[in-house]
Motif scaffolding. Sequence first.
Motif, short mmCIF file in Angstrom:
data_model
loop_
_atom_site.label_atom_id
_atom_site.label_comp_id
_atom_site.label_asym_id
_atom_site.label_seq_id
_atom_site.Cartn_x
_atom_site.Cartn_y
_atom_site.Cartn_z
N ASP A 20 0.81 -1.22 0.00
CA ASP A 20 0.00 0.00 0.00
C ASP A 20 0.84 1.27 0.00
O ASP A 20 0.31 2.36 0.08
N ASN A 21 2.12 1.13 -0.07
CA ASN A 21 3.00 2.29 0.01
C ASN A 21 3.26 2.83 -1.40
O ASN A 21 4.28 2.56 -2.02
N SER A 22 2.30 3.61 -1.91
CA SER A 22 2.39 4.08 -3.29
C SER A 22 3.57 5.02 -3.49
O SER A 22 4.18 5.04 -4.56
N GLY A 23 3.93 5.79 -2.46
CA GLY A 23 5.07 6.68 -2.59
C GLY A 23 6.36 5.92 -2.78
O GLY A 23 7.22 6.34 -3.56
N PHE A 24 6.49 4.79 -2.09
CA PHE A 24 7.67 3.94 -2.23
C PHE A 24 7.78 3.42 -3.65
O PHE A 24 8.86 3.46 -4.27
N TRP A 25 6.67 2.94 -4.21
CA TRP A 25 6.72 2.40 -5.57
C TRP A 25 7.03 3.49 -6.59
O TRP A 25 7.76 3.25 -7.56
N ARG A 26 6.49 4.69 -6.38
CA ARG A 26 6.79 5.78 -7.30
C ARG A 26 8.27 6.10 -7.31
O ARG A 26 8.84 6.41 -8.36
N LYS A 27 8.90 6.04 -6.13
CA LYS A 27 10.34 6.30 -6.06
C LYS A 27 11.12 5.29 -6.91
O LYS A 27 12.09 5.66 -7.58
#
Length: 317
Positions: A20-27
Amino acid sequence: MNILLMINLQGDKNDNNTADNSGFWRKIWNLKIPPKIKSFSWRASTNCLPTRDTLLTKRVPVIITCPVCNDYPESCLHIFTQCAYVESVWGKLDISFDMDNINYFSEWLDWVFQHYNKEKVLDIVMGVQDRTFDRSLGYISAEDGDEHWTLPPANSVKINTDVAIFEENSNFSFAFVVRDHRGSLIEVRTRCLRGSPNPDLAEALGIREALSWIKNEDQHDVILESDCLQNVQVQNVQAIRSSFTCLSYLGRVIKDCRELLVSLSEKNVKFKFVKRSVNKVAHFLARQNCSLADRIWRMGDVHSDFQYVLSNDLIIQ
């Protein structure tokens, strides 16, 4: 707790930890790196790489321990951050991590994103893809990587081994030099054989010859030094230390070396990687041995050229 169940629980927790960590995947996907490296990072973060702990969750019958260090379970986090080999590589590249409260690869990568600038993050994520990466930096232990030959401790002996391949003559040679704690020559053995093996196999044959000598002689507290780790195809020092199995003639010789080391446990034999600069005497003899029959040399047989190379090691003590 059953180890298989424990690993399954860890795998599930790891997946939930990042899903659920969308910011992590975007990075990850915004990194300016080749798509295959992004994909690899994503697979490692979602615990999808075929590491041994993951294979066990699929009920594949594998030994869980890391084949390099043979000490801890092989997981994504271990092989990229915690294995003795990779720890030494990060250290040589002046990169360190705070591993407190980090249990999964995704948590480690997220920590990297938070604590390093963009340029350093790219260096870390690219890892072995970096052109400046030198696999010979991974010396496995603090005792490896000497740059100068040194006297062994009192009442012990040191053996240096090296090989030379002469493609124009379709033969190769190897030599090993045995010296005591005063630097005095005990024995030299050289062999010249027909064939054009790859460097890995030639080095392994030379190491096996030296180990066989130790087994047959009344010598204890022996340090065996080789510079073969610099070969980037198969690092023989690492292969012999690990449980790695290779179904080839090279694999057979590596297995022989490993079994010889086990049989020599009571003789206290240490096996080290050293820089080429430490191995000058053995290298000199291997190169000189192309046109010579197999020989055993002792101090009274040493010719002037060999004596000069031998003496140089003692000068820089």
